[in-house]
Motif scaffolding. Structure first.
Motif, PDB file in Angstrom:
ATOM      1  N   HIS A  88      -3.350   3.336 -12.194  1.00 59.00           N
ATOM      2  CA  HIS A  88      -4.202   2.523 -11.335  1.00 59.00           C
ATOM      3  C   HIS A  88      -4.174   1.067 -11.819  1.00 59.00           C
ATOM      4  CE1 HIS A  88      -6.271   5.935  -9.337  1.00 59.00           C
ATOM      5  NE2 HIS A  88      -6.074   6.552 -10.495  1.00 59.00           N
ATOM      6  N   TYR A  89      -3.985   0.161 -10.872  1.00 56.81           N
ATOM      7  CA  TYR A  89      -4.152  -1.274 -11.147  1.00 56.81           C
ATOM      8  C   TYR A  89      -5.042  -1.813 -10.033  1.00 56.81           C
ATOM      9  CZ  TYR A  89      -3.151  -6.243 -11.858  1.00 56.81           C
ATOM     10  OH  TYR A  89      -3.269  -7.601 -12.073  1.00 56.81           O
ATOM     11  N   TYR A  90      -6.322  -1.833 -10.307  1.00 60.52           N
ATOM     12  CA  TYR A  90      -7.314  -2.147  -9.278  1.00 60.52           C
ATOM     13  C   TYR A  90      -7.092  -1.202  -8.094  1.00 60.52           C
ATOM     14  CZ  TYR A  90      -8.386  -6.118 -12.243  1.00 60.52           C
ATOM     15  OH  TYR A  90      -8.750  -6.892 -13.316  1.00 60.52           O
ATOM     16  N   ASP A  91      -6.808  -1.714  -6.906  1.00 58.55           N
ATOM     17  CA  ASP A  91      -6.630  -0.821  -5.750  1.00 58.55           C
ATOM     18  C   ASP A  91      -5.178  -0.395  -5.550  1.00 58.55           C
ATOM     19  OD1 ASP A  91      -5.774  -3.347  -5.070  1.00 58.55           O
ATOM     20  OD2 ASP A  91      -6.544  -3.277  -3.023  1.00 58.55           O
ATOM     21  N   ARG A  92      -4.301  -0.777  -6.467  1.00 59.87           N
ATOM     22  CA  ARG A  92      -2.896  -0.373  -6.370  1.00 59.87           C
ATOM     23  C   ARG A  92      -2.676   0.913  -7.169  1.00 59.87           C
ATOM     24  NH1 ARG A  92       0.536  -4.807  -4.929  1.00 59.87           N
ATOM     25  NH2 ARG A  92       2.222  -3.284  -4.957  1.00 59.87           N
TER      26      ARG A  92
ATOM     27  N   LYS B  49      -6.007  -5.774 -21.723  1.00 54.94           N
ATOM     28  CA  LYS B  49      -7.340  -5.973 -21.140  1.00 54.94           C
ATOM     29  C   LYS B  49      -7.863  -4.705 -20.490  1.00 54.94           C
ATOM     30  CE  LYS B  49      -8.005  -9.858 -18.814  1.00 54.94           C
ATOM     31  NZ  LYS B  49      -7.672 -10.995 -17.897  1.00 54.94           N
TER      32      LYS B  49
ATOM     33  N   LEU C  24       1.433  -8.030 -11.049  1.00 51.64           N
ATOM     34  CA  LEU C  24       0.315  -8.260 -11.959  1.00 51.64           C
ATOM     35  C   LEU C  24      -0.172  -9.704 -11.889  1.00 51.64           C
ATOM     36  CD1 LEU C  24       1.651  -6.343 -15.107  1.00 51.64           C
ATOM     37  CD2 LEU C  24       0.266  -5.457 -13.207  1.00 51.64           C
ATOM     38  N   GLY C  25      -1.466  -9.885 -12.098  1.00 50.36           N
ATOM     39  CA  GLY C  25      -2.052 -11.217 -12.045  1.00 50.36           C
ATOM     40  C   GLY C  25      -1.798 -12.030 -13.293  1.00 50.36           C
TER      41      GLY C  25
ATOM     42  N   VAL D  77      -2.349  -7.962 -19.362  1.00 49.74           N
ATOM     43  CA  VAL D  77      -2.994  -7.038 -18.416  1.00 49.74           C
ATOM     44  C   VAL D  77      -3.226  -5.681 -19.066  1.00 49.74           C
ATOM     45  CG1 VAL D  77      -2.626  -5.763 -16.258  1.00 49.74           C
ATOM     46  CG2 VAL D  77      -2.103  -8.193 -16.364  1.00 49.74           C
TER      47      VAL D  77
ATOM     48  N   LYS E  63      -4.741   1.677 -15.775  1.00 50.65           N
ATOM     49  CA  LYS E  63      -5.423   2.914 -16.137  1.00 50.65           C
ATOM     50  C   LYS E  63      -4.612   4.135 -15.724  1.00 50.65           C
ATOM     51  CE  LYS E  63      -9.479   1.166 -17.534  1.00 50.65           C
ATOM     52  NZ  LYS E  63      -9.976   1.345 -18.919  1.00 50.65           N
TER      53      LYS E  63
ATOM     54  N   GLU F  91      -6.637  -3.210 -17.792  1.00 55.10           N
ATOM     55  CA  GLU F  91      -6.598  -3.244 -16.325  1.00 55.10           C
ATOM     56  C   GLU F  91      -5.649  -2.206 -15.744  1.00 55.10           C
ATOM     57  OE1 GLU F  91      -5.677  -7.279 -15.378  1.00 55.10           O
ATOM     58  OE2 GLU F  91      -7.614  -8.034 -16.033  1.00 55.10           O
TER      59      GLU F  91
ATOM     60  N   THR G  68       0.848  -1.176   0.000  1.00 52.66           N
ATOM     61  CA  THR G  68       0.000   0.000   0.000  1.00 52.66           C
ATOM     62  C   THR G  68       0.892   1.237   0.000  1.00 52.66           C
ATOM     63  OG1 THR G  68      -0.123  -0.145   2.410  1.00 52.66           O
ATOM     64  CG2 THR G  68      -1.900  -1.149   1.151  1.00 52.66           C
TER      65      THR G  68
END
Length: 1004
Positions: free
Chosen positions: A178-182, A163, A153-154, A160, A167, A165, A112
């Motif tokens: 942004h990568y989801y909540d990261r 797709k 990354l997943g 990624v 932003k 993911e 975080t």
């Protein structure tokens, strides 16, 4: 003035005593400063001298442990505010307690937002914090030069990205990814690509004389003139740091003032984010990321290519370079403020084996502590002369270094209580040069538990295990194999860095330059896999290396040569020369420094490899007797002899009298009471063999057949039986909600265990089919209907070993309370605690129940101790007897402080038919004498008439001087006088065991 301050502070610090006992609390969102403050009166009543807190600097949101600090300058807001911390510390002081704080100097959390790490990602080598983290800016892979690999990354980066993911975003004048909540920063120079996009259209709309447009163009000019992110000149770094922040502030102000510019940026962000399914539309975002100081990658690449040092193999914990004075100051700023104020009085140092130079670190701690206490005195008494402090501090530092820094025997060198979380393997010891009081007590935990293991059962227990699983694993070979596994699959990048560094060193000498990179890497892997302890402590401070370090290195090199007949053995000679500081005469200072740096860096790798290979892998694979599979344990040794236990106690009394004594911690694989119960298995090995064979036949229908073998495997099944037997709650059967809760705990534990084992599944490559098969098995075995026959037989066996298990637990508690050292109690363990590894051992503790019990015990003791003891022995299920033993032992330590801080240690012998079935020793200092005796191997005694009858002809042999003494039994209150026997004195055990299962005598 400096001389007077020095003398005053020296006198104050040397007059302070070390803790007598600690009580560990885990602070987090569910247990705050306010919660801890409320239990202080209870801890005082219990007899504790110091509250011992988990780390509480700001950590990742939701952290239950605090080892993932993200900001050293703030208190964790989930634990409480600064005002609440002040109130907590005030309450601790008002009640006369000290506070030992857990400190994490090796790493920080980066999952975080961490302002220091964020700045490194934004600016790379040009970050003002670049040297704070242990990043290899010139790694093996050229594409990573000047960048940090982020394996977060997943899926693969390209997948990624395409797709959608990842932003691009804009807020408060800064561009981010942004990568989801990261959240990740965009490099400041890349702002120009974003802002200049479509700039011509904005010029047409606004006009070239528009003030907002002119400001935007000026910002673009400032961006172009920013120093490069690879700049390492100090002044240029400071310039970049200053100017990039000015650019952000100007951008924030501009977008707030100009809707047109704000719309221009928003449109560009949207366009750059492209469209999922259209790869070309994402080229600009790809270019922006490529121009930054980090490289996003799939999490699976971490083991091979990650180029920042981690805590073990945890990607979300990045190592910091605390050996750098600036980093040291940053990481300890708040801690030293609390030490200066006297709010914190001692430190527990986490994972010192991860430090580059532990010896220097501990000296820095002690020196800084002395200066901070001196500063507090100076400010209190010379407030009007504040401008003189820098000169006074300089003189104080010189005097401290002359007295303590250069003298390992100086008491001032250990003015601050410091305990280190150091695991000692084999005969390993902590270096005498460390300015610390000892370890956190893993070694003691294993020794004290091991004396309750019946050594005669080793052959049968080993045979039972081998027959059940159908193979005969060799422990040492397992450790070797699993350490290689860790280096191959989880820490390959660390090995690669070492190999390349060693390769550069080999090029310095014509005799070694022909060693290939691959052969050097192989040699390093072999050496680390065979290394028998966690690490050595080679540095440049001492003229001679520690003899133990030299022996470990030479022995390992010899074994490596014997195992690798196809490898050029002179490589191992070369490696030995580097590690043992045997430098060729022609090498200059720079080359010698490179070789020393390699040795010190390698020392930071051997520990994590050992910990991951042994504790986090082998301990979940080798299931012969899991009570021995404990942190710092040696499961290949079947228990501990009384002689070794006494030897270690005596050594601690002489050399490390303030080392901590523990039996359960937040890191233990099984609580002290689980291990104590499981140790009873060594008293009935034949019965155990019959039981596991019977249980296997009863539960066979619950297993799932798979191509790779059954789920669970026979090895995991063997672990399951020991786990259920050890952790089943005290008392009778379970049903309804209680059984459901227990079933969930065991299921979660087994899923963690099989992943840690890395045999059929793992955290990185989970086999869902196997995991589901194990889950179904646990659910069925512990189901009231499906597992009825198994549960009935299991419960009958558990009832048989429960009582002797309780006696083992009480015995090891007494041994801990009376042994040389600082007694540590893990939260909640004052009552029976049958917890497994975390998170199971971090469940909430009901302090209201414990406080009521303690008050009731005190009231009953006042009315009649012997009657109370009779009641406690009659029903031990609720744990009141354990609380009673703990409180009486802690209060004795408080009454006899000099005895337990300075007292000698003497092992005592027994005579009679059960002479080997008890462990006894005395502590003596001045006129104070204490005798402690703990029966062991009590199953047969309890099943044949009780302890008093069993020990009827067994006596304790005492020094002749004890014959004239009168003792008081601390538990029952009765008076005891030894009798004379020949040249000494003797004390029959049977009368003492009539009223209580332990013997603790205090000289009146």
């Amino acid at each position: 003035m400096a001389g007077a301050v020095y003398s005053r502070v020296r006198e104050e610090l040397l007059a302070r005593g070390t803790p007598l006992s600690t009580y560990r609390v885990q602070l987090h969102k569910g247990f705050s400063f306010e919660d801890a403050r409320r239990i202080v009166p209870y801890l005082v009543r219990l007899g504790i001298s110091d509250i011992y807190c988990s780390p509480y600097l700001k950590a990742s949101p939701g952290s239950t442990h605090g080892y993932d600090c993200v900001d050293h300058k703030q208190i964790n807001p989930e634990v409480g505010s600064p005002a609440q911390h002040e109130a907590f510390c005030a309450t601790v002081r008002e009640h006369g307690l000290g506070q030992v704080l857990d400190v994490v100097p090796n790493h920080m959390g980066i999952e975080t937002f961490n302002p220091l790490w964020f700045d490194v990602l934004e600016n790379g080598p040009s970050s003002v914090y670049a040297r704070f983290f242990d990043v290899d800016w010139h790694p093996v892979k050229d594409e990573l030069a000047g960048k940090v690999l982020l394996p977060v990354l997943g899926d693969q980066y390209g997948v990624v990205l395409e797709k959608g993911e990842l932003k691009l975003g804009f807020r408060d004048g800064a561009f981010v990814i942004h990568y989801y909540d990261r959240l990740f920063p965009v490099a400041p120079r890349q702002y120009g690509l974003i802002l200049a996009r479509g700039l011509g259209g904005l010029e047409v709309r606004l006009g070239l004389t528009n003030t907002h447009l002119i400001e935007l163009q000026s910002i673009l000019t400032a961006i172009r003139h920013l120093p490069e992110r690879t700049e390492t000149d100090r002044q240029r770094i400071l310039e970049r740091n200053r100017e990039k922040e000015v650019i952000k502030r100007r951008l924030a102000a501009l977008t707030a003032a100009s809707p047109e510019v704000a719309a221009h940026i928003a449109a560009n962000v949207e366009a750059i984010n492209g469209k999922p399914g259209d790869p070309r539309s994402l080229d600009e975002l790809d270019a922006i990321l490529e121009g930054g100081s980090y490289r996003l990658a799939q999490w699976r690449v971490a083991g091979e290519e990650i180029n920042y040092r981690r805590f073990f193999d945890i990607n979300s914990l990045a190592a910091i370079r605390v050996e750098d004075p600036e980093v040291f100051a940053e990481a300890h700023q708040l801690i030293f403020e609390w030490l200066r104020k006297g709010q914190v009085t001692g430190l527990r140092i986490d994972h010192p084996d991860g430090l580059y130079d532990p010896t220097a670190y501990f000296l820095s701690l002690q020196e800084r502590y002395f200066l901070e206490r001196a500063r507090a005195l100076f400010e209190a008494e010379h407030a009007r002369q504040a401008e003189q402090w820098p000169e006074v501090e300089r003189r104080l530092r010189e005097r401290w270094r002359a007295e303590a820094g250069a003298n390992v025997d100086s008491p001032l060198r250990k003015a601050l209580f410091v305990a280190v979380e150091k695991i000692q393997g084999g005969r390993e010891r902590i270096p005498d040069s460390w300015a610390v009081h000892g370890t956190t007590g893993y070694r003691f935990a294993n020794a004290v538990g091991g004396i309750f293991v019946q050594p005669n059962a080793e052959g049968m227990m080993t045979d039972t295990y081998h027959r059940f699983i159908g193979e005969a694993p060799n422990f040492e070979e397992l450790v070797y194999e699993k350490k290689r596994l860790i280096m191959r699959d989880f820490m390959s990048s660390e090995l690669n860095v070492l190999a390349h560094r060693l390769n550069r060193i080999s090029e310095l000498n014509r005799r070694t330059r022909d060693f290939t990179l691959n052969s050097l890497r192989r040699a390093l892997m072999e050496f680390i896999a065979l290394f028998p302890v966690y690490r050595t402590y080679v540095d440049n401070e001492r003229p001679e290396l520690d003899a133990r370090d030299v022996r470990y290195i030479k022995d390992t090199l010899r074994h490596a040569k014997a195992r690798n007949v196809t490898l050029n053995v002179t490589i191992f000679d070369f490696l030995g020369d580097v590690l043992l500081r045997r430098y060729p005469e022609h090498l200059g200072e720079h080359e010698r420094a490179e070789m020393l740096a390699f040795a010190m860096k390698m020392q930071q790798v051997t520990g994590p490899v050992m910990a991951k290979g042994l504790e986090d892998t082998v301990f979940y694979v080798y299931q012969r007797m899991v009570a021995l599979n404990e942190v710092g344990g040696e499961p290949e040794n079947f228990g501990t002899s009384a002689a070794i236990f006494h030897e270690r106690n005596h050594e601690r009394a002489v050399h490390w009298p303030a080392s901590m004594l523990t039996s359960s911690t937040h890191d233990t694989k099984r609580s002290e009471d689980v291990r104590a119960r499981l140790n009873v298995l060594s008293e009935l090995p034949e019965e155990w063999r019959q039981r596991v064979e019977h249980w296997s036949s009863l539960t066979r229908t619950h297993r799932s057949e798979m191509p790779e073998g059954p789920a669970p495997s026979l090895n995991d099944e063997y672990l399951f039986y020991q786990t259920v037997v050890g952790a089943w709650p005290m008392g009778g059967s379970l049903s309804g909600t209680a059984l459901e809760e227990f079933r969930g705990r065991i299921r979660d534990y087994m899923l963690k265990a099989i992943k840690e084992a890395k045999v059929r599944t793992s955290w990185t490559n989970p086999d869902k089919d196997y995991e589901e098969g194990v889950s179904r098995y646990v659910e069925a075995c512990l189901d009231e209907e499906k597992g009825r026959a198994f549960l009935a037989d299991l419960l009958a066996f558990k009832r048989r070993i429960e009582r002797p298990g309780q006696h083992n637990a009480l015995g090891q508690l007494l041994m801990k309370l009376m042994s040389p050292g600082v007694v540590d109690t893990y939260q909640g363990c004052e009552l029976w605690d049958l917890s497994l590894v975390d998170p199971d051992n971090r469940r909430p503790v009901d302090y209201a129940v414990r406080e009521r019990m303690l008050r009731s015990l005190d009231e009953e003791a006042e009315k009649g101790r012997q009657e109370l003891c009779t009641r406690l022995v009659a029903d031990m299920t609720d744990g009141r007897i354990k609380l009673f033993v703990l409180a009486e032992g802690l209060r004795l330590r408080r009454r006899r402080q000099d005895l337990f801080r300075k007292g000698g240690y003497q092992a005592l012998s027994l005579t009679g038919p059960r002479a080997d079935a008890a462990v006894a020793f005395s502590r003596e200092h001045g006129q104070s004498v204490v005798i402690a005796v703990a029966p062991r191997y009590t199953l047969s005694a309890l099943e044949s008439g009780g302890l008093a009858a069993a020990y009827e002809e067994t006596s304790l042999e005492l020094p002749a001087s004890y014959a004239s003494m009168t003792f008081r039994d601390v538990f029952t209150g009765q008076q005891v006088r030894p009798g004379r026997h020949g040249e000494g004195a003797v004390l029959p055990l049977s009368p003492l065991l009539v009223g209580f299962p332990l013997v603790l005598l205090e000289k009146e």
